[in-house]
Every structure is written in structure tokens, then in C-alpha cells.
Design a protein around this motif. Structure first.
Motif, PDB file in Angstrom:
ATOM      1  N   ILE A 184       0.873  -1.183   0.000  1.00 36.32           N
ATOM      2  CA  ILE A 184       0.000   0.000   0.000  1.00 36.32           C
ATOM      3  C   ILE A 184       0.907   1.229   0.000  1.00 36.32           C
ATOM      4  O   ILE A 184       1.722   1.406   0.910  1.00 36.32           O
ATOM      5  CB  ILE A 184      -0.926   0.029   1.233  1.00 36.32           C
ATOM      6  CG1 ILE A 184      -1.726  -1.274   1.344  1.00 36.32           C
ATOM      7  CG2 ILE A 184      -1.847   1.262   1.180  1.00 36.32           C
ATOM      8  CD1 ILE A 184      -2.693  -1.530   0.207  1.00 36.32           C
ATOM      9  N   ILE A 185       0.759   2.066  -1.002  1.00 35.38           N
ATOM     10  CA  ILE A 185       1.639   3.237  -1.130  1.00 35.38           C
ATOM     11  C   ILE A 185       1.299   4.221  -0.014  1.00 35.38           C
ATOM     12  O   ILE A 185       0.134   4.612   0.140  1.00 35.38           O
ATOM     13  CB  ILE A 185       1.448   3.925  -2.495  1.00 35.38           C
ATOM     14  CG1 ILE A 185       1.655   2.918  -3.640  1.00 35.38           C
ATOM     15  CG2 ILE A 185       2.439   5.092  -2.664  1.00 35.38           C
ATOM     16  CD1 ILE A 185       1.275   3.464  -4.996  1.00 35.38           C
ATOM     17  N   THR A 192      -4.007   9.251  -1.303  1.00 34.57           N
ATOM     18  CA  THR A 192      -5.439   9.124  -1.054  1.00 34.57           C
ATOM     19  C   THR A 192      -5.952   7.765  -1.534  1.00 34.57           C
ATOM     20  O   THR A 192      -5.616   7.316  -2.638  1.00 34.57           O
ATOM     21  CB  THR A 192      -6.200  10.223  -1.830  1.00 34.57           C
ATOM     22  OG1 THR A 192      -5.550  11.473  -1.645  1.00 34.57           O
ATOM     23  CG2 THR A 192      -7.643  10.312  -1.366  1.00 34.57           C
ATOM     24  N   SER A 193      -6.753   7.126  -0.662  1.00 34.03           N
ATOM     25  CA  SER A 193      -7.406   5.845  -1.006  1.00 34.03           C
ATOM     26  C   SER A 193      -6.405   4.793  -1.474  1.00 34.03           C
ATOM     27  O   SER A 193      -6.723   3.946  -2.325  1.00 34.03           O
ATOM     28  CB  SER A 193      -8.455   6.055  -2.114  1.00 34.03           C
ATOM     29  OG  SER A 193      -9.388   7.020  -1.727  1.00 34.03           O
ATOM     30  N   ILE A 238      -5.163   1.365 -13.914  1.00 31.48           N
ATOM     31  CA  ILE A 238      -5.772   2.381 -13.036  1.00 31.48           C
ATOM     32  C   ILE A 238      -4.859   2.655 -11.843  1.00 31.48           C
ATOM     33  O   ILE A 238      -4.675   3.815 -11.438  1.00 31.48           O
ATOM     34  CB  ILE A 238      -7.155   1.905 -12.556  1.00 31.48           C
ATOM     35  CG1 ILE A 238      -8.139   1.829 -13.713  1.00 31.48           C
ATOM     36  CG2 ILE A 238      -7.702   2.819 -11.479  1.00 31.48           C
ATOM     37  CD1 ILE A 238      -9.426   1.100 -13.379  1.00 31.48           C
ATOM     38  N   THR A 239      -4.294   1.609 -11.277  1.00 28.93           N
ATOM     39  CA  THR A 239      -3.434   1.760 -10.097  1.00 28.93           C
ATOM     40  C   THR A 239      -2.201   2.597 -10.419  1.00 28.93           C
ATOM     41  O   THR A 239      -1.822   3.509  -9.661  1.00 28.93           O
ATOM     42  CB  THR A 239      -3.018   0.371  -9.564  1.00 28.93           C
ATOM     43  OG1 THR A 239      -4.189  -0.359  -9.202  1.00 28.93           O
ATOM     44  CG2 THR A 239      -2.097   0.489  -8.354  1.00 28.93           C
ATOM     45  N   LEU A 240      -1.588   2.305 -11.544  1.00 31.11           N
ATOM     46  CA  LEU A 240      -0.388   3.062 -11.933  1.00 31.11           C
ATOM     47  C   LEU A 240      -0.736   4.524 -12.215  1.00 31.11           C
ATOM     48  O   LEU A 240       0.014   5.441 -11.835  1.00 31.11           O
ATOM     49  CB  LEU A 240       0.263   2.417 -13.156  1.00 31.11           C
ATOM     50  CG  LEU A 240       0.972   1.084 -12.897  1.00 31.11           C
ATOM     51  CD1 LEU A 240       1.399   0.422 -14.197  1.00 31.11           C
ATOM     52  CD2 LEU A 240       2.190   1.286 -11.986  1.00 31.11           C
ATOM     53  N   GLN A 241      -1.872   4.738 -12.863  1.00 31.57           N
ATOM     54  CA  GLN A 241      -2.292   6.120 -13.134  1.00 31.57           C
ATOM     55  C   GLN A 241      -2.572   6.870 -11.832  1.00 31.57           C
ATOM     56  O   GLN A 241      -2.221   8.043 -11.690  1.00 31.57           O
ATOM     57  CB  GLN A 241      -3.559   6.124 -14.027  1.00 31.57           C
ATOM     58  CG  GLN A 241      -3.285   5.729 -15.459  1.00 31.57           C
ATOM     59  CD  GLN A 241      -4.555   5.540 -16.278  1.00 31.57           C
ATOM     60  OE1 GLN A 241      -5.623   5.224 -15.741  1.00 31.57           O
ATOM     61  NE2 GLN A 241      -4.449   5.719 -17.576  1.00 31.57           N
ATOM     62  N   HIS A 242      -3.180   6.176 -10.866  1.00 35.33           N
ATOM     63  CA  HIS A 242      -3.493   6.799  -9.576  1.00 35.33           C
ATOM     64  C   HIS A 242      -2.214   7.179  -8.849  1.00 35.33           C
ATOM     65  O   HIS A 242      -2.075   8.296  -8.323  1.00 35.33           O
ATOM     66  CB  HIS A 242      -4.325   5.825  -8.725  1.00 35.33           C
ATOM     67  CG  HIS A 242      -4.794   6.394  -7.424  1.00 35.33           C
ATOM     68  ND1 HIS A 242      -5.853   7.281  -7.349  1.00 35.33           N
ATOM     69  CD2 HIS A 242      -4.349   6.210  -6.156  1.00 35.33           C
ATOM     70  CE1 HIS A 242      -6.041   7.622  -6.085  1.00 35.33           C
ATOM     71  NE2 HIS A 242      -5.147   6.984  -5.339  1.00 35.33           N
ATOM     72  N   GLY A 295       1.894  12.041  -7.730  1.00 36.45           N
ATOM     73  CA  GLY A 295       3.300  12.422  -7.679  1.00 36.45           C
ATOM     74  C   GLY A 295       4.220  11.353  -7.124  1.00 36.45           C
ATOM     75  O   GLY A 295       5.355  11.642  -6.742  1.00 36.45           O
ATOM     76  N   ASN A 296       3.723  10.100  -7.056  1.00 30.38           N
ATOM     77  CA  ASN A 296       4.561   9.024  -6.534  1.00 30.38           C
ATOM     78  C   ASN A 296       5.700   8.742  -7.509  1.00 30.38           C
ATOM     79  O   ASN A 296       5.478   8.705  -8.736  1.00 30.38           O
ATOM     80  CB  ASN A 296       3.683   7.776  -6.338  1.00 30.38           C
ATOM     81  CG  ASN A 296       4.351   6.727  -5.494  1.00 30.38           C
ATOM     82  OD1 ASN A 296       4.390   5.559  -5.841  1.00 30.38           O
ATOM     83  ND2 ASN A 296       4.892   7.128  -4.356  1.00 30.38           N
ATOM     84  N   ASN A 297       6.918   8.576  -7.004  1.00 30.59           N
ATOM     85  CA  ASN A 297       8.096   8.382  -7.846  1.00 30.59           C
ATOM     86  C   ASN A 297       8.477   6.904  -7.852  1.00 30.59           C
ATOM     87  O   ASN A 297       8.898   6.360  -6.830  1.00 30.59           O
ATOM     88  CB  ASN A 297       9.253   9.235  -7.280  1.00 30.59           C
ATOM     89  CG  ASN A 297      10.379   9.350  -8.281  1.00 30.59           C
ATOM     90  OD1 ASN A 297      10.232   8.973  -9.446  1.00 30.59           O
ATOM     91  ND2 ASN A 297      11.513   9.887  -7.847  1.00 30.59           N
TER      92      ASN A 297
END
Lengths: 260, 154
Positions: free
Chosen positions: A163-164, A168-169, A202-206, A211-213
């Protein structure tokens, strides 16, 4: 320990019992050989013999095995993806050929019994393909993927169902495997079907929109298992793609390239 | 699924939704599938027909129930005489005779294929014969254009 007389008597008993169950007949130009083996539903397996050139035999199922597979599911589903690979593997290992649904071997005259047993064994294994429902095949894929990843990467670097943080979510967008590479984390997704492809996209786009690197890699069960449009969308968002989990050399090279 | 519920599914009145379904040929076998619905509208079924084009004795006609979850259970299957059959609970062998498989609780409980049990029959010897036996046994109405036209002149 049995004495020789007992062994001889036992051999006679076994051979007689076997012969009792194997009564030949002739129908529609074929010699019909009922084998003392049954499919999962109790139906006996039957082999058909016809003379081939040079005194040999064509030992065949006349297409009955694949026809039987079609009772449980559409043939295009049964003979695609993972199950198609299993089917081809069984045939190759047994030396059995397939021609428009007919499974057969052609053997010299003095090898008839081996031809019969070889084809009988292959028919029995092919019959079990119907047990390989899509969900069962996909479950095996996830287990195999996990096994491959842990064989390539130190377990201390692997976070499953990651879980990143600080997104959000994030719990709605879990990552199959997050790998600590020494640089940017590597997010790995195992994709056995179109639904998982869409979810990974969808997960990668989210993650990216927050701004996740990270780096990302998609590992498909097979290009045949995932619709082309889903693969195309994944290739836009992911950094790398391994077309098949079976291609362990490619998987190893791509993962090792990212571990520092 | 117990034997009483299986019997109810088999005997409840039904009709074929797509009577004009056509045969296709795949991998050396002729095949057709009918979608079937109970007259009450509560249950969905299907009938599949298969004929091996290389060996006329190898055919099969199956009647399946489809649950709302998408599971499928073969309740009856009418087979040709190309192969033998073994009922392990009854310890009996049917040797190269046409036979009818039927789903039973005792075989389901044993972890076998639900329709493992079979009985021999002389009611049919062809796929067409098997299909018409199934229509009768499963209370399935099957109206084709030819049937309707014939009915007009009776």
C-alpha cells in the motif's frame, strides 16, 4: 517374499484380467480397442487402429478426446492460453500428433502395445484439461509469479500487496509486489487477464497522479490471455513489460537490471 | 443439489429459446447448443449436441442447468455406443452400449463427476434419436418452422 510359482500365477492372473477387459471389435473400418481406463465421468477410453504404411499402425482416438472436452466449455477457451500450453506440452512429451482434433501416433508393427499405452496415457492427461478452469489456471499463475520473484530477489527487498503511503485511497490501489531496488521502488504487477490489466493500469495512473516516484513492470501470464487493447493501455503507463511468465530469462534480466 | 431437486429440474416444463441454432464443425465434430428456459422463467438450462464426424457411434447430447452465479451442472447426458462405462458405486460395467448419464447425490457426495452414474438404453442409437429422447425426458418444447407448418395441416 513370493516364490516363483506365486509370481507366475500372479502374472497369469493380471494378464488374463487385462485381456478379459480388452475385447476387440471392428466398426466402420477401424479396429476398436476399449482400454481398461476411464475418464473422470466413468466413460471408458477407446483407441482405434488402422493399418499404416510399411506394416505399421495408426493408433488414434478419432477426435473423441477433444470432442469430450467441448462438453464442458467452448473449445476456443479450453484450447487457449495456459491450457493450450498444457495441451501442447502433453502431446510433445508423449510424442502424440494432433490433426484437426484427432490425436494419434503412427508406430511400427512391433511397437503396437507401446503406441496403445502412449496414446491412452496422453488421452487421460488431456481429459484432465477440463479441470483447469480459468480461475484455477490464474491461481497457479500468481503462485508461480511469487515463486519466481522470490527466487530472483532477496525476500527482505520484497513487499507483497504493498500500500503506497501518503496517497489518497491507497488501500484501493494495492501493488502486487513493491521491490526495494536501492533507487526508485519497482512496482510489479502480475496480469493473467483483462480485468487485472485494467486494474493495474488504473493503479499506476493513480500513483502517478499523486506524484509518486517509482518504476513499474508488468508480467503477463501470456500475450494470448490478455486483450490487445488492455495490453496497449498498460504499455502506455508502465515502464516495462514481460510478455510471458514462462520467459524466465527475460524476467530475470529485466529485474536484475533494476536492482542496485 | 439432491436427487429430488435434480428430478424437479429435469421434469419441469421448458422451451428452447433459440430453435434455429445451427450446427458448426470444430476439430472434426459437428456441434450445436440450444439455450433453454423453464416455462416459469426461473431457471436457465442448455442442451449441447456433439457428433464425431470420423466415427458415427461417437455422439453425445447433454442437458445442463445453469445457476445464477454462472455455474453449470450436467444433469443428463445421452451417449453413443462407442465406449464402455463403469459405475464404481454399483460396480457394474456397461459394455459398448448407448447409455444415459444422470447427476445423482451419491456420486456428488463421493466427489465424482455429478453425472458419473449411467444406465444402458436401447431407446436410441443415433444423435437425433438421443436428442428426441432428451426432449421427452426433460419436458422441453421444441418448435421449429417445420414443426409449426406440419401442425397447421394436421
Amino acid at each position: 517374499m513370493l516364490c516363483l510359482n506365486d509370481l507366475t500365477a500372479l502374472q497369469t492372473q493380471i494378464c488374463d484380467a487385462f485381456c478379459q477387459h480388452v475385447t476387440l471389435s471392428e466398426r466402420e473400418g477401424y479396429i476398436v480397442v476399449p482400454l481398461p481406463m476411464t475418464a473422470r465421468d466413468g466413460d471408458g477410453l477407446t483407441i482405434y487402429l488402422k493399418r499404416a504404411g510399411g506394416g505399421g499402425w495408426r493408433v488414434s482416438d478419432l477426435g473423441s478426446t477433444i470432442m469430450r472436452l467441448s462438453y464442458d466449455a467452448k473449445l476456443k477457451d479450453v484450447l487457449s492460453g495456459t491450457r493450450k500450453r498444457l495441451f501442447e506440452t502433453v502431446l510433445a512429451e508423449a510424442g502424440v500428433e494432433e490433426n484437426n482434433g484427432e490425436l494419434f501416433v503412427e508406430i511400427p508393427g512391433d511397437k503396437l502395445i507401446w503406441g496403445i499405452f502412449t496414446l491412452g496415457q496422453a488421452i487421460s492427461r488431456i481429459g484432465d484439461l477440463s479441470l483447469w478452469t480459468k480461475s484455477r489456471a490464474e491461481s497457479t499463475f500468481q503462485d508461480d509469479l511469487r515463486s519466481q520473484i522470490y527466487s530472483l530477489i532477496d525476500e527482505n527487498r520484497v513487499n507483497e500487496d504493498y500500500i503506497i503511503p501518503n496517497i489518497t485511497s491507497a488501500e484501493m490501489y494495492p501493488i502486487d509486489f513493491c521491490i526495494e531496488t536501492g533507487a526508485r521502488p519497482l512496482y510489479i504487477f502480475g496480469v493473467p487477464n483483462g480485468n487485472k490489466a485494467k486494474l493495474a493500469t488504473i493503479t499506476l495512473q493513480h500513483a502517478e497522479s499523486h506524484g509518486n516516484n517509482f518504476e513499474s513492470m508488468i508480467i503477463l501470464s501470456s500475450m494470448d490471455d490478455v486483450p490487445k487493447t488492455d495490453i496497449a493501455r498498460l504499455m502506455v503507463v508502465a515502464n516495462d513489460l514481460v510478455p510471458s511468465l514462462n520467459d524466465s530469462a527475460t524476467l530475470s534480466k529485466k529485474i536484475n537490471h533494476r536492482i542496485h | 443439489m439432491d436427487d429430488e431437486l435434480i428430478k424437479q429440474h429435469i421434469e419441469s416444463p421448458k422451451r428452447i429459446v433459440n430453435p434455429r441454432a445451427r450446427y458448426s464443425t470444430q476439430k472434426g465434430a459437428k456441434q450445436k447448443t440450444f439455450n433453454v428456459i423453464s416455462i416459469s422463467g426461473e431457471n436457465n438450462y442448455s442442451v449441447f449436441l456433439r457428433q464425431n464426424l470420423r466415427f458415427s457411434y461417437n455422439f453425445s447430447c447433454g442437458f445442463s442447468w445453469h445457476s445464477r452465479d454462472g455455474d453449470r451442472l450436467v444433469l443428463l447426458r445421452y451417449n453413443g455406443s462407442d465406449h464402455s462405462h463403469y459405475n464404481p458405486i454399483e460396480d457394474e460395467i456397461l459394455t459398448a452400449q448407448c447409455h444415459i448419464h444422470r447427476a445423482t447425490k451419491r456420486y456428488i457426495d463421493l466427489g465424482k463427476a455429478p453425472e458419473h452414474f449411467a444406465v444402458s438404453t436401447t431407446r436410441f442409437s443415433t444423435l437425433d434419436g438421443a436428442f428426441h429422447c432428451m426432449l421427452s425426458d426433460c419436458n422441453i418444447e421444441y418448435q421449429t418452422t417445420a414443426n409449426r407448418e406440419n401442425a397447421l395441416f394436421e
